[in-house]
Design an enzyme around this catalytic site. Structure first.
Site, PDB file in Angstrom:
ATOM      1  N   GLY A   1       0.844  -1.186   0.000  1.00 33.10           N
ATOM      2  CA  GLY A   1       0.000   0.000   0.000  1.00 33.10           C
ATOM      3  C   GLY A   1       0.878   1.233   0.000  1.00 33.10           C
ATOM      4  O   GLY A   1       1.340   1.698  -1.049  1.00 33.10           O
TER       5      GLY A   1
ATOM      6  N   PHE B   1      -8.575  -2.468  -3.134  1.00 35.65           N
ATOM      7  CA  PHE B   1      -9.016  -1.085  -2.847  1.00 35.65           C
ATOM      8  C   PHE B   1      -9.062  -0.231  -4.125  1.00 35.65           C
ATOM      9  O   PHE B   1      -8.737   0.965  -4.072  1.00 35.65           O
ATOM     10  CB  PHE B   1      -8.074  -0.380  -1.852  1.00 35.65           C
ATOM     11  CG  PHE B   1      -7.893  -1.065  -0.525  1.00 35.65           C
ATOM     12  CD1 PHE B   1      -8.893  -1.840   0.026  1.00 35.65           C
ATOM     13  CD2 PHE B   1      -6.709  -0.889   0.198  1.00 35.65           C
ATOM     14  CE1 PHE B   1      -8.715  -2.445   1.262  1.00 35.65           C
ATOM     15  CE2 PHE B   1      -6.523  -1.484   1.439  1.00 35.65           C
ATOM     16  CZ  PHE B   1      -7.518  -2.273   1.973  1.00 35.65           C
ATOM     17  N   ILE B   2      -9.432  -0.794  -5.262  1.00 42.20           N
ATOM     18  CA  ILE B   2      -9.344  -0.041  -6.519  1.00 42.20           C
ATOM     19  C   ILE B   2     -10.656   0.711  -6.805  1.00 42.20           C
ATOM     20  O   ILE B   2     -11.694   0.091  -7.057  1.00 42.20           O
ATOM     21  CB  ILE B   2      -8.957  -0.968  -7.692  1.00 42.20           C
ATOM     22  CG1 ILE B   2      -7.648  -1.708  -7.361  1.00 42.20           C
ATOM     23  CG2 ILE B   2      -8.839  -0.162  -8.992  1.00 42.20           C
ATOM     24  CD1 ILE B   2      -6.463  -0.826  -6.966  1.00 42.20           C
ATOM     25  N   THR B   3     -10.571   2.051  -6.780  1.00 41.29           N
ATOM     26  CA  THR B   3     -11.721   2.911  -7.087  1.00 41.29           C
ATOM     27  C   THR B   3     -12.093   2.760  -8.561  1.00 41.29           C
ATOM     28  O   THR B   3     -11.202   2.707  -9.415  1.00 41.29           O
ATOM     29  CB  THR B   3     -11.365   4.381  -6.764  1.00 41.29           C
ATOM     30  OG1 THR B   3     -10.976   4.444  -5.401  1.00 41.29           O
ATOM     31  CG2 THR B   3     -12.545   5.312  -7.017  1.00 41.29           C
TER      32      THR B   3
ATOM     33  N   GLU C   1      -2.342  13.795  -8.237  1.00 38.59           N
ATOM     34  CA  GLU C   1      -3.384  13.169  -7.401  1.00 38.59           C
ATOM     35  C   GLU C   1      -3.475  13.892  -6.050  1.00 38.59           C
ATOM     36  O   GLU C   1      -4.565  14.186  -5.555  1.00 38.59           O
ATOM     37  CB  GLU C   1      -3.018  11.698  -7.202  1.00 38.59           C
ATOM     38  CG  GLU C   1      -3.944  10.959  -6.271  1.00 38.59           C
ATOM     39  CD  GLU C   1      -3.716   9.439  -6.299  1.00 38.59           C
ATOM     40  OE1 GLU C   1      -3.077   8.930  -7.235  1.00 38.59           O
ATOM     41  OE2 GLU C   1      -4.206   8.776  -5.375  1.00 38.59           O
TER      42      GLU C   1
ATOM     43  N   ARG D   1     -30.508  26.822  15.180  1.00 39.32           N
ATOM     44  CA  ARG D   1     -30.712  25.986  16.368  1.00 39.32           C
ATOM     45  C   ARG D   1     -30.701  26.847  17.632  1.00 39.32           C
ATOM     46  O   ARG D   1     -29.733  27.571  17.894  1.00 39.32           O
ATOM     47  CB  ARG D   1     -29.585  24.946  16.429  1.00 39.32           C
ATOM     48  CG  ARG D   1     -29.601  24.083  17.647  1.00 39.32           C
ATOM     49  CD  ARG D   1     -30.625  23.003  17.550  1.00 39.32           C
ATOM     50  NE  ARG D   1     -30.643  22.186  18.754  1.00 39.32           N
ATOM     51  CZ  ARG D   1     -31.650  21.414  19.089  1.00 39.32           C
ATOM     52  NH1 ARG D   1     -32.741  21.353  18.330  1.00 39.32           N
ATOM     53  NH2 ARG D   1     -31.583  20.692  20.183  1.00 39.32           N
TER      54      ARG D   1
ATOM     55  N   GLY E   1     -24.496  18.596  17.423  1.00 39.84           N
ATOM     56  CA  GLY E   1     -25.016  17.808  18.542  1.00 39.84           C
ATOM     57  C   GLY E   1     -25.413  16.412  18.075  1.00 39.84           C
ATOM     58  O   GLY E   1     -24.827  15.865  17.135  1.00 39.84           O
TER      59      GLY E   1
HETATM   60  C1  LIG Z   1     -11.608   3.937  -0.397  1.00 42.96           C
HETATM   61  C2  LIG Z   1     -10.236   3.689  -0.929  1.00 42.96           C
HETATM   62  C3  LIG Z   1      -9.986   3.887  -2.280  1.00 42.96           C
HETATM   63  C4  LIG Z   1      -8.726   3.611  -2.805  1.00 42.96           C
HETATM   64  N1  LIG Z   1      -8.518   3.738  -4.160  1.00 42.96           N
HETATM   65  C5  LIG Z   1      -7.346   3.285  -4.686  1.00 42.96           C
HETATM   66  C6  LIG Z   1      -7.157   3.229  -6.108  1.00 42.96           C
HETATM   67  O1  LIG Z   1      -8.030   3.632  -6.891  1.00 42.96           O
HETATM   68  N2  LIG Z   1      -5.999   2.719  -6.577  1.00 42.96           N
HETATM   69  C7  LIG Z   1      -4.996   2.265  -5.758  1.00 42.96           C
HETATM   70  O2  LIG Z   1      -3.977   1.805  -6.247  1.00 42.96           O
HETATM   71  N3  LIG Z   1      -5.144   2.328  -4.400  1.00 42.96           N
HETATM   72  C8  LIG Z   1      -6.289   2.811  -3.858  1.00 42.96           C
HETATM   73  N4  LIG Z   1      -6.454   2.839  -2.493  1.00 42.96           N
HETATM   74  C9  LIG Z   1      -5.371   2.375  -1.630  1.00 42.96           C
HETATM   75  C10 LIG Z   1      -4.693   3.477  -0.837  1.00 42.96           C
HETATM   76  O3  LIG Z   1      -3.891   4.256  -1.667  1.00 42.96           O
HETATM   77  C11 LIG Z   1      -3.917   2.759   0.294  1.00 42.96           C
HETATM   78  O4  LIG Z   1      -4.896   2.317   1.219  1.00 42.96           O
HETATM   79  C12 LIG Z   1      -2.901   3.671   0.944  1.00 42.96           C
HETATM   80  O5  LIG Z   1      -1.821   3.879   0.083  1.00 42.96           O
HETATM   81  C13 LIG Z   1      -2.380   3.062   2.260  1.00 42.96           C
HETATM   82  O6  LIG Z   1      -1.931   1.770   2.056  1.00 42.96           O
HETATM   83  P1  LIG Z   1      -2.428   0.591   3.039  1.00 42.96           P
HETATM   84  O7  LIG Z   1      -3.910   0.652   3.121  1.00 42.96           O
HETATM   85  O8  LIG Z   1      -1.827  -0.676   2.585  1.00 42.96           O
HETATM   86  O9  LIG Z   1      -1.862   0.978   4.445  1.00 42.96           O
HETATM   87  P2  LIG Z   1      -0.398   0.613   5.014  1.00 42.96           P
HETATM   88  O10 LIG Z   1       0.632   0.897   4.005  1.00 42.96           O
HETATM   89  O11 LIG Z   1      -0.446  -0.750   5.588  1.00 42.96           O
HETATM   90  O12 LIG Z   1      -0.282   1.674   6.192  1.00 42.96           O
HETATM   91  C14 LIG Z   1      -1.156   1.632   7.320  1.00 42.96           C
HETATM   92  C15 LIG Z   1      -0.916   2.858   8.161  1.00 42.96           C
HETATM   93  O13 LIG Z   1       0.400   2.801   8.697  1.00 42.96           O
HETATM   94  C16 LIG Z   1       0.948   4.100   8.782  1.00 42.96           C
HETATM   95  N5  LIG Z   1       2.187   4.136   7.998  1.00 42.96           N
HETATM   96  C17 LIG Z   1       2.444   3.551   6.803  1.00 42.96           C
HETATM   97  N6  LIG Z   1       3.701   3.807   6.401  1.00 42.96           N
HETATM   98  C18 LIG Z   1       4.267   4.557   7.366  1.00 42.96           C
HETATM   99  C19 LIG Z   1       5.555   5.153   7.545  1.00 42.96           C
HETATM  100  N7  LIG Z   1       6.509   5.033   6.606  1.00 42.96           N
HETATM  101  N8  LIG Z   1       5.776   5.870   8.686  1.00 42.96           N
HETATM  102  C20 LIG Z   1       4.820   6.002   9.616  1.00 42.96           C
HETATM  103  N9  LIG Z   1       3.587   5.478   9.501  1.00 42.96           N
HETATM  104  C21 LIG Z   1       3.308   4.765   8.399  1.00 42.96           C
HETATM  105  C22 LIG Z   1      -0.117   5.054   8.266  1.00 42.96           C
HETATM  106  O14 LIG Z   1      -0.875   5.529   9.362  1.00 42.96           O
HETATM  107  C23 LIG Z   1      -0.989   4.172   7.401  1.00 42.96           C
HETATM  108  O15 LIG Z   1      -2.326   4.655   7.292  1.00 42.96           O
HETATM  109  C24 LIG Z   1      -7.692   3.166  -1.937  1.00 42.96           C
HETATM  110  C25 LIG Z   1      -7.943   2.999  -0.578  1.00 42.96           C
HETATM  111  C26 LIG Z   1      -9.185   3.234  -0.065  1.00 42.96           C
HETATM  112  C27 LIG Z   1      -9.421   2.995   1.395  1.00 42.96           C
END
Ligand SMILES: Cc1cc2nc3c(=O)[nH]c(=O)nc-3n(C[C@H](O)[C@H](O)[C@H](O)COP(=O)(O)OP(=O)(O)OC[C@H]3O[C@@H](n4cnc5c(N)ncnc54)[C@H](O)[C@@H]3O)c2cc1C
Length: 386
Positions: free
Chosen positions: A139, A164-166, A251, A277, A348
């Site tokens: 991610g 998680f692909i939009t 982006e 309110r 509220g």
């Molecule tokens: C609704 C939605 C739509 C999306 N659409 C797309 C899309 O169209 N195409 C696509 O390719 N992806 C898409 N994504 C993926 C999105 O880009 C990833 O969720 C994002 O990059 C985070 O990766 P991860 O979820 O694997 O979290 P992880 O990489 O596992 O990270 C989890 C958390 O750890 C922390 N963290 C991570 N790295 C570090 C660091 N180096 N230092 C400190 N803290 C850190 C952060 O708090 C992070 O939120 C989408 C995600 C969602 C939820």
């Protein structure tokens, strides 16, 4: 009440003001009345993409010779801001993933044949784009991508999965990142490919159920022995990581626009609410603490929005914006959190009820500190450049 307005920034093109008015009219007449239904349906109807296409709004950044408008970065910000003012984050994300996060890869690094094949239909809203980078094991750390693409004769063969692909469920044109050099480590050895819906071996897995952004569809995708012609490679082989990082700049800029629009909408609905309110014999607005809270949130929103337009200008001037855009991504998403939760508090118990705009907006805002570069990752990019 008149809508809450930030001051119009200095825009590079007078036409962008007219465009803002045009998008706002479409949002008021079509998106706001129908958004709740799209939230229930879990997607934006294709007809809406077609209408936005016919208004010339989907290809604003793409080359005019392929049906685009050839405009600069500020156009994307105005567009994202106004879509997001609808208060339906899922709708705004679905459309901007199409315009600014997926098809933009083809506009920037596609061959003439690829542009001719995909851009006119994308600009018209006939075909919708998705960008497929994230995987179950990759991610924030894009370099961890495991999806493989192997060259066999005149074909590329792709195996792997994405999550998680939009626009993953209802999209047509998928820009997919895959590892083409198994021996290269980290950022090296990644490439991009264009995969069309219906290609044998490519299938949509689960449609994912989400906390917010419910009017956008989000999917798991699977690639099993997917055979692509050699010319499905997008951009240079092995340079995919750099292409992804370069498109991330746009982006993240667009996310700044989405946050600015959502902040304005949250401030607008909350100002209306606290003025009407009554409690303790007067309106909530008459409590100094309440109106100062809104004033403070408005000030932070305005500062974050100003950085968004300033980054757009820097991008159009060709400056290196990685530090400022990373600041912007972190600041705008965290500011939006503060704004929506502060506004929800002022509603509220009503703000906790499903069906109120602020409740939906608080859920929609949640993902913006995670997607497109988590706040912590963005702050590391800033820190490296201090
Ligand atoms: C609704 C939605 C739509 C999306 N659409 C797309 C899309 O169209 N195409 C696509 O390719 N992806 C898409 N994504 C993926 C999105 O880009 C990833 O969720 C994002 O990059 C985070 O990766 P991860 O979820 O694997 O979290 P992880 O990489 O596992 O990270 C989890 C958390 O750890 C922390 N963290 C991570 N790295 C570090 C660091 N180096 N230092 C400190 N803290 C850190 C952060 O708090 C992070 O939120 C989408 C995600 C969602 C939820």
């Amino acid at each position: 009440m008149p809508p809450f307005e930030f001051m119009e920034p200095a825009l590079p093109d007078e036409g962008l003001r007219m465009m803002r008015t045009q998008i706002r009219r479409y949002v008021d007449e079509v998106v706001v009345p129908n958004g709740e239904q799209w939230e229930k349906d879990g997607c934006v109807p294709r007809e809406v993409f077609r209408e936005l296409g016919s208004l010339g709004l989907l290809g604003m950044r793409h080359p005019p010779e392929y049906g685009g408008g050839g405009l600069g970065a500020a156009a994307s910000v105005v567009f994202a801001e106004e879509l997001s003012r609808s208060g339906f984050g899922g709708f705004a994300s679905s459309v901007t993933v199409h315009t600014d996060m997926s098809i933009s890869h083809i506009a920037h690094r596609g061959t003439a044949a690829q542009k001719a094949r995909y851009l006119p239909a994308a600009c018209a809203g006939e075909k919708v784009g998705a960008v497929c980078v994230t995987e179950p094991g990759a991610g924030s750390d894009v370099a961890g991508i495991r999806t493989r693409a192997v060259r066999r004769g005149d074909e590329w063969v792709i195996d792997g999965s994405k999550t998680f692909i939009t626009n993953g469920v209802h999209g047509d044109i998928y820009v997919v990142a895959a590892r083409t050099d198994p021996d290269a480590r980290g950022a090296k050895g990644l490439s991009l490919f264009i995969v069309e819906k219906g290609t044998p071996g490519f299938r949509v897995g689960r449609e994912l159920d989400k906390h917010g952004w419910r009017s956008s569809d989000t999917a798991e995708l699977f690639f099993e022995d997917v055979r692509l012609p050699a010319d499905a490679l997008l951009g240079e082989e092995g340079k995919g990581f750099y292409a992804i990082m370069s498109t991330f700049q746009n982006e993240r800029l667009v996310i700044g626009g989405l946050c600015a629009g959502a902040c304005a909408k949250a401030l607008e609905v909350t100002t209306d609410y606290v003025k009407s309110r009554k409690a303790f014999g007067k309106s909530l607005w008459d409590q100094q603490a309440v109106r100062q809270k809104l004033a403070w949130l408005a000030a932070k929103s305005a500062a974050s929005r100003a950085l968004t337009y300033s980054c757009a200008q820097m991008i159009d001037e060709g400056q290196d914006t990685v530090r400022e855009v990373s600041m912007l991504k972190a600041l705008s998403a965290e500011t939006l959190h503060e704004v929506v939760h502060g506004c929800l508090q002022l509603h509220g118990g009503m703000g906790f009820m499903i069906g109120t705009p602020i409740e939906r907006m608080a859920r929609d805002a949640r993902v913006l500190t995670i997607g497109g570069g988590a706040t912590e990752v963005m702050l590391e990019e800033v820190a490296k450049r201090l």
